[in-house]
Scaffold this active site. Sequence first.
Site, short mmCIF file in Angstrom:
data_model
loop_
_atom_site.label_atom_id
_atom_site.label_comp_id
_atom_site.label_asym_id
_atom_site.label_seq_id
_atom_site.Cartn_x
_atom_site.Cartn_y
_atom_site.Cartn_z
CD GLU A 1 -3.01 -0.99 2.17
OE1 GLU A 1 -4.13 -1.46 1.95
OE2 GLU A 1 -2.54 -0.41 3.40
CD GLU B 1 -4.07 -5.80 2.63
OE1 GLU B 1 -5.12 -5.23 3.31
OE2 GLU B 1 -3.04 -5.61 2.78
#
Length: 665
Positions: free
Chosen positions: A146, A303
């Site tokens: 991320e 995710e």
Amino acid sequence: MAKKMLYGGDYNPEQWEESVWEEDMRMFHLAGIDCVTLNVFSWAALQPDEVTYHFERLDKIMDLVRRNHLKVVLATSTAAHPAWMAKKYPEVLRTEFNGMKRKFGSRHNSCPNSPVYQKYSRALAEKLAERYGKYDNIVAWHISNEYGGECYCENCEKAFRVWLKEKYGTIEEVNRAWNTSFWGHTFYDWDEIVAPNLQSEHFAENRTTFQGISLDYRRFNSDSMLNNYRAEYEAVKAVTPNIPVTTNLMGFYKPLDYQKWAKYLDFASWDNYPDTVDTNAAVAMRHDLIRGLKQGAPFVLMEQTPSVTNWHPYNLLKRPGVMRLLSYQAVAHGADAVMFFQMRRSIGACEKFHGAVIDHVGNENTRVFREISQLGHELEALGDLTLDSRTPSRAAIMVDWDNWWALEYSAGPSCELKYMDEILLYYTALYEKNVPADIISTEDDLSQYSVVIAPVLYMTKPGTDEKIRSFVREGGTFVTTFFSGIVDEHDLVITGGYPGKLRDILGIWVEETDALPSYMKNSFTWNGKTHEAGIICDIMHMETAQPLAVYDSDFYAGTPVLSANAYGKGHAYYVATRSDKDFYADFLQHILDEQKITPVYPPCEGVEITERDKDGKRFLFFLNHNDFPVSLPLETDGTSLLENRSCKAGTTLQLPPKGAAIYQC
């Protein structure tokens, strides 16, 4: 060749004693989990100092999951540097937008232009590839995690000047592109250029006195982090050229130009954490963005939470069926893997109350685990049927990060004008009609589409107008809106009349732009109905276009608010204001009818219906977002895959509340 969708997610056994690991393996098998993401935040454990590496514990983990027949997405751990690095090399730490120098802590606290960070992150990636590259169960490399944030330190300031030299060549060209004759900002030498933040050009995060400077720093920051990613990409590829590489994206994440990043991803992946106030269309649009990054290729849902998202203001539980429904929504929009964060719930720090497959109770006797297991067994039965299938789209919505940055840096016309809000209005109208839409960039080929919509195309980058011109000339339908065609790629106004280079395509001239405060509204009539006009009202004149509707009030009453221009074999439409939901539904139906675009399936309120195709087979996804059951008649013979039931045309498909079905026909 994959035989089924990968199912699993982030596993952090390094946070637990080894006695827990075998129990995890048992429960993974119970749930149908066949893939884990490992080593996401282990840099501190792997490298305790500059020259020492300890892989023994990771060796045990890698051998354990291989013995248990689990696939691995292996991360490089570089999203959080170790404490020793910050202590010995404080220049590795970021400087915030307000000029504050950070200390060690949190994550994504590494300056992307720090030579120290660059050296050690690449070295770690290389050592991981050398040590584990021969494991036959590694299905992908996961670079960092991320990527995000910004840095305004001296490293970045110096690197920004180098970036500018490569982009512009001379200081004179920088001055021209930034219009530095304004407010006496002329630069005489490169080292006079400083990072634009609260210490220099900004008076708020998104308010800047020099848009060109701040826009280029946004581009530079995105490129800087991309260079970090590419360095690790090249390190692992040099050792393991046949293992695909990705990093997990975050939907419409403003600081990073994902369309540029996508060129360096072997496949796209992303993390889906919808807020409780997000509409179903907003979530679907993010999936479509990720699919569009690789021109329609399937992506990985890297995710999602099995239950709660701890960093939301309210940790609302996913109600029964919602996890399964959102998982199938991802698949419906192009996902070929369904993954979670996290496998076992952490006992400390900020994610101890984030949802997990295995909760703090530590056994399988939970509602969440039962739902995870149900989905796991369904995906096992589904096998490879939908893998590598594609979404057939004749409509596209053009999104551009440069345009987003420039528009929202602009000092005017309205503080309420937000780029993604306008994109979502048009996407939602198509979504609710069950008409699939690709999210595309200004660089993508338009020839495969019949309709291209580009809301608030404020910036006209080189070649974009000619691409649109050719598309319409050859029979396409183009739709754009107020405040389009205003500036070039440097955020300099294109003189000669708005909408600049789009003027001949649209056949209009915009004389003025009225920005209405929230307490003011205008209106217009379209297709027999009166609709709201708000936020922005462009006042335009017809050149070759025809007016379709006019404003009802104010000094520009009777002037056009909606226009259509015949151009070559196609049409170009201009919507001069923001309106209401009913307008977008009616107007886009007119556009779709013009191009004979029909829905995947007749709309049913609260039921999302989309399509993926493969080898001449259609897979229809029925997703009931309602809190009540819905019955739908099937239009063709086929198979309800999740029920393994053959159906005849006219059979009723029963969808329970939050239910999902996949119909092959």
